[in-house]
Design a protein around this motif. Sequence first.
Motif, PDB file in Angstrom:
ATOM      1  N   TRP A 688       7.698   0.826  -7.948  1.00 47.54           N
ATOM      2  CA  TRP A 688       5.765  -0.016  -7.974  1.00 47.54           C
ATOM      3  C   TRP A 688       5.528   0.557  -9.450  1.00 47.54           C
ATOM      4  O   TRP A 688       6.086   1.561 -10.329  1.00 47.54           O
ATOM      5  N   THR A 689       5.482  -0.188 -10.409  1.00 48.06           N
ATOM      6  CA  THR A 689       4.464   0.435 -11.372  1.00 48.06           C
ATOM      7  C   THR A 689       2.943   0.806 -11.337  1.00 48.06           C
ATOM      8  O   THR A 689       2.227   0.249 -10.131  1.00 48.06           O
ATOM      9  N   SER A 690       2.559   0.901 -11.493  1.00 56.94           N
ATOM     10  CA  SER A 690       0.756   1.064 -12.389  1.00 56.94           C
ATOM     11  C   SER A 690      -0.067  -0.130 -12.521  1.00 56.94           C
ATOM     12  O   SER A 690      -1.252  -0.419 -12.398  1.00 56.94           O
ATOM     13  N   GLY A 691       0.804  -1.123 -12.881  1.00 55.82           N
ATOM     14  CA  GLY A 691       0.293  -2.209 -13.399  1.00 55.82           C
ATOM     15  C   GLY A 691      -0.185  -3.320 -11.415  1.00 55.82           C
ATOM     16  O   GLY A 691       0.585  -4.327 -11.680  1.00 55.82           O
ATOM     17  N   LEU A 692      -1.327  -3.185 -11.498  1.00 57.60           N
ATOM     18  CA  LEU A 692      -1.587  -3.496 -10.148  1.00 57.60           C
ATOM     19  C   LEU A 692      -3.021  -4.099 -10.387  1.00 57.60           C
ATOM     20  O   LEU A 692      -3.874  -4.100 -11.159  1.00 57.60           O
ATOM     21  N   PHE A 829      -3.577   2.473  -0.771  1.00 60.16           N
ATOM     22  CA  PHE A 829      -2.991   3.601  -2.118  1.00 60.16           C
ATOM     23  C   PHE A 829      -3.487   2.969  -3.108  1.00 60.16           C
ATOM     24  O   PHE A 829      -2.966   2.355  -3.566  1.00 60.16           O
ATOM     25  N   LEU A 830      -2.678   3.979  -4.304  1.00 62.11           N
ATOM     26  CA  LEU A 830      -2.564   3.385  -5.134  1.00 62.11           C
ATOM     27  C   LEU A 830      -0.910   3.595  -6.185  1.00 62.11           C
ATOM     28  O   LEU A 830      -1.319   5.262  -6.212  1.00 62.11           O
ATOM     29  N   PRO A 831      -0.523   2.672  -6.355  1.00 60.84           N
ATOM     30  CA  PRO A 831       0.973   3.313  -7.135  1.00 60.84           C
ATOM     31  C   PRO A 831       1.151   4.341  -8.053  1.00 60.84           C
ATOM     32  O   PRO A 831      -0.320   4.139  -8.805  1.00 60.84           O
ATOM     33  N   ARG A 832       2.290   5.050  -7.958  1.00 62.73           N
ATOM     34  CA  ARG A 832       1.797   6.237  -9.159  1.00 62.73           C
ATOM     35  C   ARG A 832       0.254   6.848  -9.619  1.00 62.73           C
ATOM     36  O   ARG A 832       0.461   7.595 -10.924  1.00 62.73           O
ATOM     37  N   THR A 833      -0.174   7.135  -9.083  1.00 65.76           N
ATOM     38  CA  THR A 833      -1.090   8.103  -8.530  1.00 65.76           C
ATOM     39  C   THR A 833      -1.576   8.816  -6.668  1.00 65.76           C
ATOM     40  O   THR A 833      -0.842   8.164  -5.997  1.00 65.76           O
ATOM     41  N   ARG A 834      -2.589  10.138  -7.072  1.00 67.46           N
ATOM     42  CA  ARG A 834      -2.807  10.385  -5.735  1.00 67.46           C
ATOM     43  C   ARG A 834      -4.048  10.654  -5.895  1.00 67.46           C
ATOM     44  O   ARG A 834      -4.686  11.305  -6.480  1.00 67.46           O
ATOM     45  N   ARG A 920      -3.258  10.510 -11.411  1.00 69.56           N
ATOM     46  CA  ARG A 920      -2.428  10.053 -12.120  1.00 69.56           C
ATOM     47  C   ARG A 920      -1.274  10.622 -11.873  1.00 69.56           C
ATOM     48  O   ARG A 920      -1.143  12.031 -12.274  1.00 69.56           O
ATOM     49  N   GLU A 921       0.040  10.694 -11.811  1.00 70.11           N
ATOM     50  CA  GLU A 921       0.869  11.658 -11.514  1.00 70.11           C
ATOM     51  C   GLU A 921       2.201  11.326 -12.883  1.00 70.11           C
ATOM     52  O   GLU A 921       1.999   9.669 -12.735  1.00 70.11           O
ATOM     53  N   SER A 922       2.756  11.854 -12.561  1.00 70.33           N
ATOM     54  CA  SER A 922       3.741  12.079 -14.139  1.00 70.33           C
ATOM     55  C   SER A 922       5.138  10.991 -13.266  1.00 70.33           C
ATOM     56  O   SER A 922       4.819  10.085 -11.927  1.00 70.33           O
ATOM     57  N   ASP A 923       5.647   9.581 -13.917  1.00 71.00           N
ATOM     58  CA  ASP A 923       6.444   9.239 -13.670  1.00 71.00           C
ATOM     59  C   ASP A 923       7.652   9.211 -13.084  1.00 71.00           C
ATOM     60  O   ASP A 923       7.849   8.415 -12.283  1.00 71.00           O
TER      61      ASP A 923
END
Length: 945
Positions: A688-692, A829-834, A920-923
Amino acid sequence: MPGKLKAKIVAGRHLPVMDRASDLTDAFVEVKFGNTTFKTDVYPKSLNPQWNSEWFKFEVDDEDLQDEPLQITVLDHDTYSANDAIGKVYIDIDPLLSSEAATVISGWFPIYDTIHGIRGEINVLVKVDLFNDLNRFRQSSCGVKFFCTTSIPRCYRAALVHGFVEELVVNEDPEYQWIDRIRTPRASNEARQRLISLMSGELQRKIGLKVLEMGGNAVVGYLQCFDLEGESGLVVRAIGTACTLDKLIPGTASNNESKETLPSSSSPPPFSPSKPCSRQSSSSDTDLSLTPKMGKTPSPSSPFLTLCLLLSSPPTLSLTEFPFFTLTCFPPGFLVHIGGVVSARSVKLLDRIHNPDEPETRDAWWEEIRQEIKSHAKALGCHAVVGYSESTTICEEVCILSASGTAAMLNPRFMREGLCVYSRFDDASPPSCGFCHIPYDEFNMPFPAQLTYCYHCRRQKVPDVLFTTIDLPAEAAVTGKGCLIQARLCRTKKKAQGEVNATAISNLLPFMEYELHTQLMNKLKLRCMNALFGLRIQISVGENMLLGLASATGVYLSALPAPGGIQIAGKTPSDLSYDQHISTMHKRINDTIAMNKELYNIHPPECIEEVVGSPIPDRQRSRLFRSTSESSDELSELDLSHGKKDAFVLEIDDTDAVEDIQSLLTDAPMPAGFYSCNTEVMPGIYNWTSGLQMFTSVRVYRLNNANLTNQGLNKIFTDLCENLLKSLYFKLRSMIPCCLCHLNFTVAVPEEELIQVRRHTPKDSTLCVLVCFPGSGENEEQLQFSMELFSSSERCSPLPEVRSRSLRSTRSLPCGAPVTVVKMTPLSFLPRTRIVKYLGIINMFFIRETTSLREEGGVSGFLHSFIAEVFAMVRAHVAALGGNAVVSYSMKECVFMENPNKNQAQCLINVSGDAVIFVRESDQEAIPPLITSGQTSTTGADGTT
């Protein structure tokens, strides 16, 4: 008084010109709650008024705080005539009634008019002061949390899952009251919109009361629907799963891990062993009550502690009659066995409700449907139904009620001996295949099926194909990639009224559902897959046709056998040209299967020994493939080859059958680099990337020839759905590789000779989600729909701003001030986030009407501008709560009516979702290692490994 509501009107901006002489507006605001109304002073000659009013205070019961919305009306003052309405804002107070939610609602809200759309913005502050209410007879359910997500919300864990809750509220529809004759369209729409808001609040409060009676504090998988029954009334229905949720302490593991969604081993048992656990007696042959073993206290560390808890409720607060769960995603191991899809449909006449000779109620209708679902689950040897949902479709006086779910078995260890005849199952089964094992007795099945020993553990039987309404379990072992599979069907019917019409529809429904399942099975085998997840079948009824649409995500489960090929058998007299035609179709089918194996990277082993890693004993080898229709003495020899003698046979008995087979081959394959599914996680793709981004598309097709055959209608309907997907692939071609997740279609027949198809999110909605994978779409600057933001000092309408926003969480305006942009997604959920906080449920209903349809860009321009306005209002309400995202977003209702001769159109939209705050969480923490195609993997609920 138990509650005090305070509201302050600060300012307005970008108001429309109401005085043509001065090109300005004399605006003032009415603030109404219940029967109390306050007014601000008139701010003369300004399009950006600054009221800065005092605090308007309403002393009300907490029951009213749940039922009533705060109504803000912006008007233009006229000295010699009636004041002109500019627009309204409805603010739901419920998010402020929970101790964990927001403490204030503050922000800019779009001012909405049902005729003209968004007409500027208004800045409002709202606060609530609650007092302790110890009244045992209270009618409020303040503090009960509602979640649209169909999984345990992140940052919570389930201490207890109580079970199914439902409620419905009925009222007269203002649109059909006699006073409508003297109402203006605006007044009629506003009366309808306010009534629906009141009914929605009342419904939520009543369900909350049921949850409190069960000992819970939350409703997960909350599904609310509107039934517009015309003159029969307006119905608001809702179902959900009652739970007791505990807030996770910040810094603990994420909710994606199974250990957090359940109590820790150090926590004490949440019920006393001495509490009576007797089962209520019942003479019903469909009783599926769940009860634990007497005198046995389960280990608190068990993943099924919550279920056991639910079973041990005292008789006065026993589990609801229906063991249904609206959840579609569960902690690993929660689903012990899956039986398959169970569904029921019923055709009803609305006039029976008002007939004194045949007094029927809507509650009795749904009771009948649920009892049938429950009996189907019992026939499959299951004691629960997961992924449960309900829906209706209405045309004139005919109403079709539908319910579906997946029969399942949930931890037989804690059930009373004698109730669970399947306790023989070994709990040591590998978790990646246990849920595939059949829960029913293979010698006493209600239907014929081909069973084999599990290709993973060799100990239990599995079916050759599995259909479910839930998401792919986290522990499932998958080979290759998944894909979206759809079945489409049109059937004509004669125009009729009343009982005759209802009978005709009832006669068509079973055959339509059978044909849809047959199409799904054929397309599944063409793709060399053996299981469907997220199955959703929708039947829409019109005056002269019925439409059926089935969507699911196909996968290859490693525990199930490889599907056989497809053979064609002709019944007509054979000749040379006919045999050549059959041979040609055979070759096309085989070529398609071979191509799909490569496309989806499905390469099952040729021999079962390769699957299990060791030879199978001869005693089991001789019984590996056996139909349940055979007796135990009739054993078939094992055939290790697939796609030969094991083939699925399609019989050709007429021209239509030939066309049906040819239509299977017309589904255009996805272009390279694209993936699609209707579940949250794409099977076989875990990066997943954050480009959603989320987007919506509605397409309306008008039939030119009313005398079309079923075959002609099927082709039009299929082409319409295929063209929608092709248009997406074309528009998103620069973002390869990318995936369309949670991609669902909804079909409606708004009026005669009109088909409306919508891509939408779960349950009933008009949107889909684009998720970009590493590649050209990873950089947020390359998001397909991003444009420039406007400065707050620039002259602009809120509508273009919403269309133009990219999906960054924050940005800087040209003036340097940061702006929060609310992300929207139908995913939970949102990828790469919490997700760190849930602020409350968003449940909004809008009506839009126009008398200048052509001037607004026709049907397409009208619908898409309205949907963009809905996005703007949802984002504004979430931002006012302090949130920066909406998850589990869905558009559950989108009713469109058109009168092209009068240049008129009307659209009704209901949207819902969970307002959240994410960080956001770290990559490194968020992106899992790359998993190559065809590799078996275990995935979590958020797509991570």
